[in-house]
Scaffold this active site. Structure first.
Site, PDB file in Angstrom:
ATOM      1  N   GLU A 128      35.932  -5.346 -10.176  1.00 44.65           N
ATOM      2  CA  GLU A 128      36.027  -5.119 -11.622  1.00 44.65           C
ATOM      3  C   GLU A 128      37.459  -4.819 -12.082  1.00 44.65           C
ATOM      4  O   GLU A 128      37.750  -4.846 -13.280  1.00 44.65           O
ATOM      5  CB  GLU A 128      35.084  -3.992 -12.030  1.00 44.65           C
TER       6      GLU A 128
ATOM      7  N   ASP B  62      31.168  -4.919   8.534  1.00 43.70           N
ATOM      8  CA  ASP B  62      30.612  -5.876   9.483  1.00 43.70           C
ATOM      9  C   ASP B  62      30.201  -7.198   8.840  1.00 43.70           C
ATOM     10  O   ASP B  62      29.690  -8.080   9.524  1.00 43.70           O
ATOM     11  CB  ASP B  62      29.389  -5.270  10.174  1.00 43.70           C
ATOM     12  N   THR B  63      30.395  -7.331   7.536  1.00 40.71           N
ATOM     13  CA  THR B  63      29.983  -8.552   6.837  1.00 40.71           C
ATOM     14  C   THR B  63      31.192  -9.180   6.151  1.00 40.71           C
ATOM     15  O   THR B  63      32.246  -8.546   6.011  1.00 40.71           O
ATOM     16  CB  THR B  63      28.922  -8.228   5.766  1.00 40.71           C
TER      17      THR B  63
ATOM     18  N   HIS C 161      31.721  -9.519   3.150  1.00 38.95           N
ATOM     19  CA  HIS C 161      31.932  -8.936   1.825  1.00 38.95           C
ATOM     20  C   HIS C 161      33.391  -8.523   1.625  1.00 38.95           C
ATOM     21  O   HIS C 161      33.974  -8.733   0.558  1.00 38.95           O
ATOM     22  CB  HIS C 161      30.995  -7.736   1.635  1.00 38.95           C
TER      23      HIS C 161
ATOM     24  N   CYS D 193      40.548   0.348  -2.937  1.00 35.79           N
ATOM     25  CA  CYS D 193      40.602   0.423  -1.475  1.00 35.79           C
ATOM     26  C   CYS D 193      39.379  -0.295  -0.917  1.00 35.79           C
ATOM     27  O   CYS D 193      38.243   0.092  -1.206  1.00 35.79           O
ATOM     28  CB  CYS D 193      40.625   1.879  -1.005  1.00 35.79           C
ATOM     29  N   VAL D 194      39.636  -1.345  -0.153  1.00 37.77           N
ATOM     30  CA  VAL D 194      38.564  -2.103   0.463  1.00 37.77           C
ATOM     31  C   VAL D 194      38.693  -1.924   1.972  1.00 37.77           C
ATOM     32  O   VAL D 194      39.730  -2.266   2.551  1.00 37.77           O
ATOM     33  CB  VAL D 194      38.638  -3.602   0.089  1.00 37.77           C
TER      34      VAL D 194
END
Length: 176
Positions: free
Chosen positions: A68, A105-106, A108, A100-101
């Site tokens: 966003e 485990d995916t 995404h 912050c990303v």
């Protein structure tokens, strides 16, 4: 943005604001990973204030997540351009997006990082209002902590330095 490693460990040099009217900055902060994003946001605000920016000229907004940030930044850029076009006060000289990303485990992580990086790049390519990328993309929480006021500095503070420098550049070019 540079890192503390690029400055040989020296403290962050805060540039002089060249913009003649009050420097106005919008900061958008993702609500995910608040321990990290709030430290980044606070680092950015601290640098802006140390540069002489009045608290009332720093608008702070929270958004649900990192994706966003692009929409919020676009909104601020459009507002700034509209006000500048109509010679109205209150236009933003810079926008800072903070998030912050942390890799999971995916895939995404990859999608979110691509969206925010490409969206920010598209806004900047228009050349209207600089949008500063203060988004950490890290493998784990410790890497984020190291960059949110830890041993690798505060990337939010560095984003504020970049915002001042880019606002100065826009101001200087507009005078030519």
């Amino acid at each position: 943005m540079s890192t503390i490693l690029n400055t040989n460990g020296d403290s962050l040099e805060i540039p002089t604001v060249l913009v003649k009217e009050p420097l106005r900055v919008a900061i958008f902060t993702a609500e995910w990973n608040p321990k990290i994003t709030h430290a980044l946001r606070d680092g950015a605000i601290d640098v802006l204030k140390r540069a002489g920016v009045n608290d009332c000229d720093i608008d702070r907004f929270d958004v649900p997540g990192t994706v966003e940030l692009v929409n919020a930044a676009a909104l601020a850029v459009n507002k700034a351009c509209s006000k500048r076009f109509n010679n109205m006060p209150g236009a933003y000289h810079a926008v800072i997006v903070i998030g912050c990303v942390i890799r999971g485990d995916t895939p995404h992580f990859d999608y979110v990082c691509d969206i925010v990086a490409q969206g920010t790049a598209q806004l900047n390519a228009k050349g209207e209002t600089p949008v500063i990328f203060g988004v950490l993309t890290v493998d784990n929480e410790q890497q984020a902590l190291d960059r949110a006021g830890g041993c690798l500095g505060n990337k939010g503070a560095e984003a504020a330095v970049a915002a001042i420098k880019m606002a100065n550049l826009h101001h200087t070019v507009s005078l030519k």
